[in-house]
Design a protein around this motif. Structure first.
Motif, PDB file in Angstrom:
ATOM      1  N   PRO A 135       0.834  -1.282   0.085  1.00 14.86           N
ATOM      2  CA  PRO A 135       0.091  -0.182   0.189  1.00 14.86           C
ATOM      3  C   PRO A 135       0.732   1.179   0.019  1.00 14.86           C
ATOM      4  O   PRO A 135       1.890   1.158   0.305  1.00 14.86           O
ATOM      5  N   VAL A 136       0.231   2.416  -0.432  1.00 13.87           N
ATOM      6  CA  VAL A 136       0.815   3.672  -0.243  1.00 13.87           C
ATOM      7  C   VAL A 136       0.837   4.014   1.126  1.00 13.87           C
ATOM      8  O   VAL A 136       0.079   3.687   1.945  1.00 13.87           O
ATOM      9  N   TYR A 137       2.054   4.401   1.552  1.00 13.93           N
ATOM     10  CA  TYR A 137       2.422   4.934   3.165  1.00 13.93           C
ATOM     11  C   TYR A 137       2.895   6.267   3.264  1.00 13.93           C
ATOM     12  O   TYR A 137       3.234   7.003   2.263  1.00 13.93           O
ATOM     13  N   VAL A 138       2.809   6.791   4.610  1.00 10.42           N
ATOM     14  CA  VAL A 138       3.782   8.126   4.674  1.00 10.42           C
ATOM     15  C   VAL A 138       4.647   7.841   5.642  1.00 10.42           C
ATOM     16  O   VAL A 138       4.409   6.741   6.734  1.00 10.42           O
ATOM     17  N   LYS A 139       5.551   8.805   5.979  1.00  6.69           N
ATOM     18  CA  LYS A 139       6.422   8.795   7.076  1.00  6.69           C
ATOM     19  C   LYS A 139       5.954   9.791   8.329  1.00  6.69           C
ATOM     20  O   LYS A 139       5.124  10.898   7.740  1.00  6.69           O
ATOM     21  N   PRO A 140       6.568   9.777   9.449  1.00  6.77           N
ATOM     22  CA  PRO A 140       5.805  10.613  10.282  1.00  6.77           C
ATOM     23  C   PRO A 140       6.149  12.079  10.172  1.00  6.77           C
ATOM     24  O   PRO A 140       5.592  13.035  10.628  1.00  6.77           O
ATOM     25  N   THR A 141       7.152  12.433   9.361  1.00  5.75           N
ATOM     26  CA  THR A 141       7.792  13.630   8.891  1.00  5.75           C
ATOM     27  C   THR A 141       7.305  14.200   7.766  1.00  5.75           C
ATOM     28  O   THR A 141       7.485  15.387   7.464  1.00  5.75           O
ATOM     29  N   ASP A 142       6.431  13.487   7.042  1.00  7.67           N
ATOM     30  CA  ASP A 142       5.701  14.152   6.000  1.00  7.67           C
ATOM     31  C   ASP A 142       4.636  15.226   6.210  1.00  7.67           C
ATOM     32  O   ASP A 142       4.107  15.071   7.455  1.00  7.67           O
ATOM     33  N   ARG A 143       4.362  16.003   5.433  1.00  8.42           N
ATOM     34  CA  ARG A 143       3.367  16.935   5.953  1.00  8.42           C
ATOM     35  C   ARG A 143       1.910  16.497   5.804  1.00  8.42           C
ATOM     36  O   ARG A 143       1.576  15.450   4.954  1.00  8.42           O
ATOM     37  N   VAL A 144       0.964  17.017   6.529  1.00  8.73           N
ATOM     38  CA  VAL A 144      -0.384  16.424   6.500  1.00  8.73           C
ATOM     39  C   VAL A 144      -1.053  16.762   5.145  1.00  8.73           C
ATOM     40  O   VAL A 144      -1.831  15.846   4.479  1.00  8.73           O
ATOM     41  N   LEU A 145      -0.728  17.886   4.440  1.00  7.55           N
ATOM     42  CA  LEU A 145      -1.105  18.280   3.227  1.00  7.55           C
ATOM     43  C   LEU A 145      -0.542  17.013   2.231  1.00  7.55           C
ATOM     44  O   LEU A 145      -1.441  16.730   0.959  1.00  7.55           O
ATOM     45  N   HIS A 146       0.689  16.541   2.325  1.00  4.48           N
ATOM     46  CA  HIS A 146       1.172  15.466   1.377  1.00  4.48           C
ATOM     47  C   HIS A 146       0.233  14.080   1.719  1.00  4.48           C
ATOM     48  O   HIS A 146      -0.274  13.397   0.795  1.00  4.48           O
ATOM     49  N   ALA A 147       0.023  13.867   2.804  1.00  2.00           N
ATOM     50  CA  ALA A 147      -0.859  12.722   3.156  1.00  2.00           C
ATOM     51  C   ALA A 147      -2.347  12.808   2.463  1.00  2.00           C
ATOM     52  O   ALA A 147      -2.883  11.976   1.964  1.00  2.00           O
ATOM     53  N   ARG A 148      -2.795  14.073   2.699  1.00  2.00           N
ATOM     54  CA  ARG A 148      -4.143  14.499   1.982  1.00  2.00           C
ATOM     55  C   ARG A 148      -4.228  14.270   0.478  1.00  2.00           C
ATOM     56  O   ARG A 148      -5.073  13.537  -0.004  1.00  2.00           O
ATOM     57  N   GLN A 149      -3.191  14.738  -0.073  1.00  5.63           N
ATOM     58  CA  GLN A 149      -2.751  14.627  -1.515  1.00  5.63           C
ATOM     59  C   GLN A 149      -2.880  13.045  -1.858  1.00  5.63           C
ATOM     60  O   GLN A 149      -3.702  12.522  -2.896  1.00  5.63           O
ATOM     61  N   LEU A 150      -2.095  12.190  -1.025  1.00  4.74           N
ATOM     62  CA  LEU A 150      -2.119  10.879  -1.424  1.00  4.74           C
ATOM     63  C   LEU A 150      -3.297  10.171  -1.321  1.00  4.74           C
ATOM     64  O   LEU A 150      -3.693   9.285  -2.114  1.00  4.74           O
ATOM     65  N   LEU A 151      -4.306  10.588  -0.292  1.00  7.57           N
ATOM     66  CA  LEU A 151      -5.364  10.014  -0.060  1.00  7.57           C
ATOM     67  C   LEU A 151      -6.493  10.286  -1.501  1.00  7.57           C
ATOM     68  O   LEU A 151      -7.174   9.347  -2.039  1.00  7.57           O
ATOM     69  N   ILE A 152      -6.338  11.305  -1.773  1.00  9.08           N
ATOM     70  CA  ILE A 152      -7.306  11.785  -2.889  1.00  9.08           C
ATOM     71  C   ILE A 152      -6.647  11.190  -4.321  1.00  9.08           C
ATOM     72  O   ILE A 152      -7.554  10.560  -4.930  1.00  9.08           O
ATOM     73  N   GLN A 153      -5.427  11.245  -4.601  1.00  8.31           N
ATOM     74  CA  GLN A 153      -4.897  10.886  -5.675  1.00  8.31           C
ATOM     75  C   GLN A 153      -4.988   9.255  -6.100  1.00  8.31           C
ATOM     76  O   GLN A 153      -4.985   8.643  -7.109  1.00  8.31           O
ATOM     77  N   ASN A 154      -4.842   8.639  -4.833  1.00  6.12           N
ATOM     78  CA  ASN A 154      -4.855   7.173  -5.058  1.00  6.12           C
ATOM     79  C   ASN A 154      -6.298   6.490  -4.597  1.00  6.12           C
ATOM     80  O   ASN A 154      -6.335   5.384  -4.570  1.00  6.12           O
ATOM     81  N   SER A 155      -7.250   7.401  -4.321  1.00  3.65           N
ATOM     82  CA  SER A 155      -8.453   7.007  -3.850  1.00  3.65           C
ATOM     83  C   SER A 155      -8.465   6.020  -2.732  1.00  3.65           C
ATOM     84  O   SER A 155      -9.134   4.943  -2.855  1.00  3.65           O
ATOM     85  N   VAL A 156      -7.996   6.143  -1.869  1.00  2.00           N
ATOM     86  CA  VAL A 156      -7.800   5.411  -0.539  1.00  2.00           C
ATOM     87  C   VAL A 156      -8.370   6.152   0.583  1.00  2.00           C
ATOM     88  O   VAL A 156      -8.388   7.364   0.725  1.00  2.00           O
ATOM     89  N   THR A 157      -8.505   5.462   1.643  1.00  2.99           N
ATOM     90  CA  THR A 157      -9.041   5.872   2.926  1.00  2.99           C
ATOM     91  C   THR A 157      -8.273   5.914   4.017  1.00  2.99           C
ATOM     92  O   THR A 157      -8.294   6.657   4.978  1.00  2.99           O
ATOM     93  N   THR A 158      -7.029   5.130   3.926  1.00  6.47           N
ATOM     94  CA  THR A 158      -6.126   4.866   5.135  1.00  6.47           C
ATOM     95  C   THR A 158      -4.751   4.694   4.622  1.00  6.47           C
ATOM     96  O   THR A 158      -4.678   4.198   3.727  1.00  6.47           O
ATOM     97  N   LEU A 159      -3.782   5.451   5.521  1.00  9.81           N
ATOM     98  CA  LEU A 159      -2.493   5.477   5.151  1.00  9.81           C
ATOM     99  C   LEU A 159      -1.592   4.864   6.457  1.00  9.81           C
ATOM    100  O   LEU A 159      -1.742   5.387   7.329  1.00  9.81           O
ATOM    101  N   PRO A 160      -0.830   3.950   6.285  1.00  6.79           N
ATOM    102  CA  PRO A 160       0.013   3.586   7.199  1.00  6.79           C
ATOM    103  C   PRO A 160       1.023   4.439   7.542  1.00  6.79           C
ATOM    104  O   PRO A 160       1.428   4.925   6.547  1.00  6.79           O
ATOM    105  N   VAL A 161       1.721   4.594   8.597  1.00  9.90           N
ATOM    106  CA  VAL A 161       2.903   5.464   9.083  1.00  9.90           C
ATOM    107  C   VAL A 161       4.035   4.771   9.085  1.00  9.90           C
ATOM    108  O   VAL A 161       3.962   3.894  10.136  1.00  9.90           O
ATOM    109  N   VAL A 162       5.021   4.744   8.434  1.00  6.88           N
ATOM    110  CA  VAL A 162       5.938   3.704   8.521  1.00  6.88           C
ATOM    111  C   VAL A 162       7.446   4.473   8.836  1.00  6.88           C
ATOM    112  O   VAL A 162       7.932   5.706   8.263  1.00  6.88           O
TER     113      VAL A 162
END
Length: 269
Positions: free
Chosen positions: A144-171
């Motif tokens: 799955p697509v995931y994010v890092k704890p140091t990523d910006r919230v706006l980046h996580a938002r964009q990933l959710l929208i672009q990938n049409s997913v509801t949940t992102l693990p933080v790795v």
């Protein structure tokens, strides 16, 4: 696996209803009161729309809305207009088919006057997945697509929208340390808009990180976990998804309510 159930047997009978001309601020308070991520919008008592935290996340993350607060936005400005609705005597399989075919996450239930009397979300549907002999690895999404704890919230938002997913693990360091959902980002953006003065928003939004909003308490499943156990846990928590780990406790995939609904739809054919 045909589900021989009527909608009235699984629908929520207590759910938030709001006038379409009410404020987003009031809608969010109702969501919190009912512990649900959406409100049903009415005009003169009749169904006219539905507004979800996904709608809020998408709207509040734009440059255009950085100058407003939720008390100055209205439900009608974010809601989906004239959503598909069903009567309470419809079969549950009809709801499942609609969710998959129309890519929707809930179906309002109305009476003959189109006044809302119930609501079925993916949570209620997933809770029906309690008698299947299937492992989570058979239906989960791998890599799955995931994010890092140091990523910006706006980046996580964009990933959710672009990938049409509801949940992102933080790795971090190859380990899952957190979870971020649409709900978490919507809640964070609401709080940000209501607490940070307008003149500081452009700068401070860039400093809002995943680590600031991620969940640190969440279920973790393994590839051999029974799907029935996963469905029960996600439904009980009204959680959109959770990470699936390998035997080495590394991120293998993610299982979501959408995966479970899609599985039930295939079984119903």
């Amino acid at each position: 696996m045909k589900l021989n159930l009527k909608v009235k047997e699984i629908m929520l009978k207590k759910f938030p209803i709001i006038d379409k001309d009410d404020t987003l601020y009031h809608a969010i308070k109702l969501m919190k009161k009912y512990g649900i991520d959406r409100v049903v919008a009415v005009e003169n008592g009749k169904l006219v729309g539905i507004a979800t935290k996904k709608d809020i996340m998408e709207r509040l993350g734009t440059l255009r809305t950085r100058t407003v607060t939720t008390s100055r936005l209205y439900v009608s400005s974010v809601m989906t207009i004239n959503p598909i609705a069903l009567g309470f005597d419809e079969n549950v399989n009809t709801v499942i088919k609609l969710m998959v075919d129309k890519d929707i996450s809930s179906v309002p239930i109305v009476d003959d006057a189109r006044e809302p009397i119930g609501l079925v979300t993916k949570v209620e549907v997933a809770s029906l997945c309690n008698k299947v002999d299937v492992k989570v690895s058979e239906i989960m999404s791998w890599n799955p697509v995931y994010v890092k704890p140091t990523d910006r919230v706006l980046h996580a938002r964009q990933l959710l929208i672009q990938n049409s997913v509801t949940t992102l693990p933080v790795v971090e360091d190859d380990m899952v340390i957190g979870l971020v959902t649409i709900d978490d980002i919507a809640d964070a953006l609401v709080m940000f808009h209501d607490m940070v003065p307008e003149k500081h928003r452009k700068e401070r939004i860039m400093n809002l990180l995943v680590a600031d909003i991620m969940r640190i308490r969440f279920p973790r499943f393994h590839t051999d976990t029974p799907l029935s156990e996963v469905a029960k846990e996600l439904s009980m928590r009204r959680l959109k998804g959770a990470p699936v780990l390998s035997r080495e406790n590394m991120l293998a995939g993610i299982i979501t309510l959408t995966d479970i609904v899609n599985f039930l739809a295939k079984q119903a054919k």
